[in-house]
Design a protein around this motif. Structure first.
Motif, PDB file in Angstrom:
ATOM      1  N   GLN A  13       1.790   5.946  -1.789  1.00 35.55           N
ATOM      2  CA  GLN A  13       1.686   7.069  -0.869  1.00 35.55           C
ATOM      3  C   GLN A  13       1.453   8.385  -1.620  1.00 35.55           C
ATOM      4  O   GLN A  13       2.099   8.660  -2.632  1.00 35.55           O
ATOM      5  CB  GLN A  13       2.968   7.171  -0.034  1.00 35.55           C
TER       6      GLN A  13
ATOM      7  N   TRP B 133       0.122   9.528   4.951  1.00 36.43           N
ATOM      8  CA  TRP B 133       0.687   8.529   5.866  1.00 36.43           C
ATOM      9  C   TRP B 133       1.007   9.177   7.208  1.00 36.43           C
ATOM     10  O   TRP B 133       1.645  10.228   7.268  1.00 36.43           O
ATOM     11  CB  TRP B 133       1.974   7.957   5.268  1.00 36.43           C
TER      12      TRP B 133
ATOM     13  N   ALA C 267      -1.066   4.052   7.200  1.00 37.74           N
ATOM     14  CA  ALA C 267      -1.977   4.687   6.253  1.00 37.74           C
ATOM     15  C   ALA C 267      -3.016   5.533   6.983  1.00 37.74           C
ATOM     16  O   ALA C 267      -3.670   5.069   7.913  1.00 37.74           O
ATOM     17  CB  ALA C 267      -2.677   3.622   5.408  1.00 37.74           C
TER      18      ALA C 267
ATOM     19  N   PRO D  93      -5.521   7.943   5.157  1.00 39.30           N
ATOM     20  CA  PRO D  93      -6.015   8.634   3.955  1.00 39.30           C
ATOM     21  C   PRO D  93      -6.764   9.917   4.306  1.00 39.30           C
ATOM     22  O   PRO D  93      -7.578   9.963   5.240  1.00 39.30           O
ATOM     23  CB  PRO D  93      -6.951   7.605   3.325  1.00 39.30           C
TER      24      PRO D  93
ATOM     25  N   LEU E  74       0.820  -1.212   0.000  1.00 41.98           N
ATOM     26  CA  LEU E  74       0.000   0.000   0.000  1.00 41.98           C
ATOM     27  C   LEU E  74       0.856   1.266   0.000  1.00 41.98           C
ATOM     28  O   LEU E  74       0.553   2.241  -0.694  1.00 41.98           O
ATOM     29  CB  LEU E  74      -0.934   0.003   1.214  1.00 41.98           C
TER      30      LEU E  74
ATOM     31  N   LEU F 280      -3.643   9.328  -0.341  1.00 38.51           N
ATOM     32  CA  LEU F 280      -3.090   8.338   0.582  1.00 38.51           C
ATOM     33  C   LEU F 280      -1.965   8.947   1.421  1.00 38.51           C
ATOM     34  O   LEU F 280      -0.782   8.664   1.237  1.00 38.51           O
ATOM     35  CB  LEU F 280      -2.592   7.108  -0.176  1.00 38.51           C
TER      36      LEU F 280
END
Length: 281
Positions: free
Chosen positions: A181, A266, A270, A272, A177, A264
């Motif tokens: 970013q 960080w 994560a 968002p 994931l 996204l």
């Protein structure tokens, strides 16, 4: 005499066999040492190549060369970097410092420019899709890789580019994931889970992460996918309480199914920054 000759011949054969056996062991040892040396050399070569790649990216960055997204990611933290990318969203303009924070993206990846020197007049020109060249320092804060202390210029004659949200629902909870970013992403079929404030009360969302805020502050809400729960944020600088997404989150109910889009960001994992929420069930 035959007995003596027989004994001497037997002794000679034994010596010969011993010599052969010793020769085989020496050969095997030499082969093993050779293989080990080759392995060490290959490992050293790979490490040197990786270090050289990082040094090359850092050297290019310091020279003001425009970096590709891969080169930017390979550059050392705290090194000077220059990138070209397209404005996807403006998070804020700070009048006291005359700085702007913006989300940027190209066809290969995304960037977050934090507190970039910017006049109010130029901030108004940073419309979605506009290409700019940013020079600053690559930094990291709680996992978020960003460009700080930057300056920028508009790229004359450049095309425009507006990213389509990438569906990363199946990447939630995976190591992959983070490769996306700061990109504009989408999440499908999420379930709204209860959020608990500092007093133990449950709600579909909170003002601030502990429920201590009021209307106009950041909104925090929990969602689940594949049995795991994640915290999403409506960042009030990016989407204030006059926006559709802010009011959509204020009307969420625990147990609803939603689709969401956002950047996204960080923060210790994560986190968002959501820009769109649609109730689908």
């Amino acid at each position: 005499m035959k007995k003596i000759l027989s004994v001497l011949m037997a002794a000679g054969m034994a010596f010969s066999l011993a010599a052969c056996a010793g020769g085989a062991s020496s050969s095997e040892a030499a082969s093993t040492e050779s293989e080990a040396a080759s392995s060490e050399a290959a490992s050293s070569e790979a490490a040197s190549s990786e270090a050289a790649s990082s040094e090359a990216a850092t050297a290019e960055a310091a020279s003001g060369t425009v970096l590709s997204h891969d080169e930017y990611m390979a550059a050392d933290l705290d090194s000077q970097v220059t990138i070209e990318a397209y404005v996807q969203a403006k998070q804020a303009w700070y009048a006291e410092q005359s700085t702007a924070t913006v989300y940027l993206q190209d066809q290969d990846g995304a960037y977050f420019a934090y507190d970039m020197a910017c006049s109010e007049e130029d901030y108004d020109k940073l419309t979605e899709g506009t290409c700019i060249r940013v020079t600053g320092f690559k930094s990291e804060w709680s996992g978020e890789v960003e460009i700080v202390d930057g300056t920028f210029e508009f790229v004359d004659g450049a095309d425009t580019f507006v990213a389509e949200p990438l569906d990363v629902t199946e990447l939630l909870g995976t190591d992959e994931l983070i490769d996306h970013q700061n990109e504009l992403v989408a999440f499908k079929g999420l379930t709204v889970e209860p959020s608990t404030d500092g007093n133990g009360n449950e709600a579909a969302f909170l003002y601030k992460d502990n429920g201590s805020g009021t209307d106009g502050d950041d909104l925090y809400f929990n969602v689940s996918s594949n049995g795991q729960t994640y915290t999403f944020t409506v960042e009030s600088y990016l989407c204030d309480n006059t926006t559709d997404v802010y009011n959509a989150v204020k009307n969420l109910q625990i147990g609803q199914t939603i689709d969401a889009e956002g950047f996204l960001y960080w923060y210790e994992g994560a986190n968002p920054h959501i820009t769109s929420v649609t109730v689908v069930g």
